[in-house]
Scaffold this active site. Structure first.
Site, mmCIF file in Angstrom:
data_model
loop_
_atom_site.group_PDB
_atom_site.id
_atom_site.type_symbol
_atom_site.label_atom_id
_atom_site.label_comp_id
_atom_site.label_asym_id
_atom_site.label_seq_id
_atom_site.Cartn_x
_atom_site.Cartn_y
_atom_site.Cartn_z
ATOM 1 N N LYS A 11 -3.708 -23.885 11.597
ATOM 2 C CA LYS A 11 -3.049 -23.676 10.300
ATOM 3 C C LYS A 11 -2.242 -24.918 9.933
ATOM 4 C CE LYS A 11 -0.680 -19.662 9.202
ATOM 5 N NZ LYS A 11 0.523 -18.793 9.199
ATOM 6 N N LEU A 20 8.744 0.446 -13.808
ATOM 7 C CA LEU A 20 8.411 1.809 -14.249
ATOM 8 C C LEU A 20 6.973 1.835 -14.762
ATOM 9 C CD1 LEU A 20 11.640 3.066 -16.130
ATOM 10 C CD2 LEU A 20 10.845 3.678 -13.829
ATOM 11 N N CYS A 47 4.883 -5.495 1.880
ATOM 12 C CA CYS A 47 6.334 -5.294 1.915
ATOM 13 C C CYS A 47 6.744 -3.841 1.720
ATOM 14 C CB CYS A 47 7.007 -6.205 0.898
ATOM 15 S SG CYS A 47 6.857 -7.922 1.363
ATOM 16 N N ARG A 59 -3.602 -6.459 1.622
ATOM 17 C CA ARG A 59 -2.940 -5.648 2.638
ATOM 18 C C ARG A 59 -2.320 -4.420 1.981
ATOM 19 N NH1 ARG A 59 0.688 -10.144 5.519
ATOM 20 N NH2 ARG A 59 0.905 -10.803 3.324
HETATM 21 C C1 UDX Z 1 8.058 -6.923 -3.198
HETATM 22 C C2 UDX Z 1 9.422 -7.090 -3.857
HETATM 23 O O1 UDX Z 1 9.273 -7.021 -5.257
HETATM 24 C C3 UDX Z 1 10.026 -8.422 -3.467
HETATM 25 O O2 UDX Z 1 11.337 -8.565 -4.015
HETATM 26 C C4 UDX Z 1 10.129 -8.513 -1.949
HETATM 27 O O3 UDX Z 1 10.645 -9.725 -1.548
HETATM 28 C C5 UDX Z 1 8.774 -8.288 -1.345
HETATM 29 O O4 UDX Z 1 8.213 -7.077 -1.779
HETATM 30 P P1 UDX Z 1 5.592 -7.760 -3.654
HETATM 31 O O5 UDX Z 1 5.207 -6.850 -2.561
HETATM 32 O O6 UDX Z 1 5.044 -9.117 -3.686
HETATM 33 O O7 UDX Z 1 7.210 -7.881 -3.704
HETATM 34 O O8 UDX Z 1 5.123 -7.071 -5.001
HETATM 35 P P2 UDX Z 1 5.752 -6.269 -6.220
HETATM 36 O O9 UDX Z 1 5.590 -7.063 -7.446
HETATM 37 O O10 UDX Z 1 7.075 -5.770 -5.887
HETATM 38 O O11 UDX Z 1 4.721 -5.041 -6.283
HETATM 39 C C6 UDX Z 1 4.616 -4.175 -5.198
HETATM 40 C C7 UDX Z 1 3.609 -3.080 -5.509
HETATM 41 O O12 UDX Z 1 4.154 -2.193 -6.471
HETATM 42 C C8 UDX Z 1 2.283 -3.586 -6.072
HETATM 43 O O13 UDX Z 1 1.235 -2.858 -5.496
HETATM 44 C C9 UDX Z 1 2.398 -3.260 -7.559
HETATM 45 O O14 UDX Z 1 1.141 -3.024 -8.148
HETATM 46 C C10 UDX Z 1 3.224 -1.986 -7.526
HETATM 47 N N1 UDX Z 1 3.994 -1.733 -8.749
HETATM 48 C C11 UDX Z 1 4.957 -2.624 -9.121
HETATM 49 C C12 UDX Z 1 3.737 -0.565 -9.482
HETATM 50 O O15 UDX Z 1 2.867 0.239 -9.147
HETATM 51 N N2 UDX Z 1 4.493 -0.321 -10.594
HETATM 52 C C13 UDX Z 1 5.480 -1.182 -11.003
HETATM 53 O O16 UDX Z 1 6.128 -0.888 -12.012
HETATM 54 C C14 UDX Z 1 5.717 -2.375 -10.245
#
Ligand code: UDX
Length: 485
Positions: free
Chosen positions: A35, A266, A276, A343
């Site tokens: 990597k 929302l 995460c 993931r």
């Molecule tokens: C998240 C947190 O937002 C971030 O602050 C933290 O550091 C890591 O985890 P991430 O996992 O990259 O970030 O994605 P995010 O944009 O939060 O979306 C997470 C999931 O929620 C996605 O599957 C997205 O599709 C879903 N989501 C998000 C919804 O279903 N509805 C929403 O309104 C927002």
């Protein structure tokens, strides 16, 4: 400042590249030598907008170097720990990589070290780390342990580094606080040139939150759990909208216009995924148990989320009747747009269920097909949304990529076996879709009701409906219409 970042994953590589962009000399370290070689030539192990340019620029300027952990730890006073803390069988976070970095610090470092915990860890980890370093400290090392949780989102990680809402620093010494302020000064004072925007949006300067390490660690898990809860909440309300004949988009707007709530997060759909929310929620539930706190609220958030895939498949079944032998076009595999990450992607768990029902899946995703193929080699990967739509009995929208927003409906109509969009992300609306002769089923919206005879004729003419089976346009909520197969 001379800084090392241990762990070249999403958090580590983004942090390292962005810190070198704001002027620090950064050693990004990883145990994976292959990597490191790829990174030295600007080849990233994942897709993240703007990050490859930043890495190339950092390497070219000499401010970003890639090396092994022990070497980096020897060279720099400040050490960011950005290693993975994946879930163990029981959902707890695996902290073994954090401990091995601690051992490397003890064996490689001399003098003073600022040990900065950036990986997502359970509360009290910084205290445990401090204790471990104290107990095994054979080199008269002086050190501070700081918690500096990360809030970057995949797909907008670089932007989130340069425009954070807040920078949280959990520290127990003035020296540590002073060093952390120096590291983040360009970001805190919005003085850094942001590589994302030609003209940065007028956002307020990030808030600096100074606290103790336990509180800082809890901010991370609590923030992610709250955001996940917000998503499960709106998905719950979406179910109520479907049952009651209401429109979730309007309801979400109504709820979210309250400043105390906010419209962000929302968006209803097929549930949250990624590396995460699912794991942090599980880990936080375990932390709650260990602390003797009843976190059953968060367990419900998880349950609601897991049910989304099941519910979506039931919706498809309700519309297509027998699934065996049906061909389904899947638009989107990534857990969200602008990333190649699959993931815990809701799309993959939905596809697995549909395969078990005997359907044929033709999928397209702008970035995530290669990674999805590792998990799901048995589906057909297509070169475009149109190719995926060929002969499809329905098009399933599972990730809201911008690329899908304005399809050529005429071309699409000639490719599919049935003009039916089942939208798991409310990318479209019935008003957009049905004038193009497609039937539309979204999330939290009344099943596309045939409101006018005109519309009925329109869709009938488009060959979607078997008019002989239908007397009058169906009342708003019912699904009395039977399709011609
Ligand atoms: C998240 C947190 O937002 C971030 O602050 C933290 O550091 C890591 O985890 P991430 O996992 O990259 O970030 O994605 P995010 O944009 O939060 O979306 C997470 C999931 O929620 C996605 O599957 C997205 O599709 C879903 N989501 C998000 C919804 O279903 N509805 C929403 O309104 C927002």
């Amino acid at each position: 400042m001379e800084i090392s970042v241990i762990g070249a994953g999403y958090v580590g590589l983004t942090t390292a590249a962005c810190l070198s962009e704001i002027g620090h000399h950064v050693f990004c370290a990883d145990c994976d030598l292959e990597k490191l070689d790829s990174l030295r030539v600007g080849r990233l192990p994942f897709f993240e907008p703007h990050l490859d340019d930043l890495v190339k620029r950092g390497v070219a300027s000499g401010r970003l170097e890639f090396t092994v952990p022990s070497d980096a730890i020897k060279k720099t006073e400040a050490i960011f720990i950005c290693v993975g803390t994946p879930p163990l069988e029981n959902g707890e976070a695996d902290l073994s990589s954090i401990e091995s970095v601690a051992r490397m610090i003890l064996s490689s470092a001399h003098g003073y070290r600022l040990v900065i915990e950036k990986s997502t860890v359970p509360v009290q980890t910084a205290k445990r780390l401090w204790k471990h370093l104290s107990i095994y400290n054979m080199n008269a090392l002086t050190f501070d342990v700081v918690s500096n949780p990360e809030f970057l989102r995949e797909g907008s990680a670089v932007e989130d580094f340069f425009h954070p809402d807040r920078v949280v620093i959990g520290a127990e010494s003035l020296r540590a606080i002073a060093l952390m302020k120096e590291i983040y000064r360009p970001v805190l004072q919005s003085r850094s040139t942001c590589p994302v925007h030609s003209e940065c949006p007028a956002v307020p300067e990030p808030k600096l939150i100074l606290t103790d390490t336990n509180s800082a660690e809890l901010v991370k898990h609590a923030s992610n759990s709250f955001l996940a809860m917000k998503i499960s909440f709106i998905n719950l309300i979406a179910d109520a909208c479907e049952a009651a004949g209401a429109d979730i988009e309007k309801v979400a707007e109504g709820i979210g216009s309250d400043k105390r709530i906010g419209r962000a997060f929302l968006n209803p759909g097929i549930g949250f995924g990624g590396f995460c929310f699912p794991k942090d929620l599980q880990a936080f539930v375990r932390i709650g148990e260990k602390l003797g706190c009843d976190f059953s609220l968060l367990k419900e958030v998880e349950k609601i989320n897991v049910r989304r895939a099941e519910q979506f498949v039931a919706k498809i079944k309700k519309e297509l009747w027998v699934l065996r032998g049906k061909t389904l076009a899947v638009w989107g595999l990534a857990f969200k747009p602008n990333t190649d990450d699959v993931r815990f992607a809701p799309a993959l768990s939905i596809i697995r269920r549909l395969l078990a029902e005997g359907t044929t899946i033709r999928a397209y995703d702008p970035e995530a097909m290669q990674k999805a193929e590792i998990d799901l080699p048995q589906i057909t990967y297509c070169q475009s949304p149109y190719q995926a739509a060929e002969g499809a009995d329905a098009i399933l929208v599972l990730t809201e990529w911008n690329e899908f927003r304005n399809p050529n409906w005429k071309q699409l109509g000639e490719l599919v076996a049935r003009k039916l969009i089942i939208d798991g992300r409310n990318l479209f609306s019935a008003d957009e879709v049905s004038p193009n002769g497609f039937q539309y089923i979204g999330v939290g919206r009344a099943v596309q009701a045939i409101r006018t005879a005109q519309e009925f004729k329109g869709i009938a003419a488009a060959g979607v409906l078997d008019v002989s089976a239908v007397s009058q346009p169906a009342p708003a909520q019912s699904h009395a219409v039977r399709t011609s197969v």
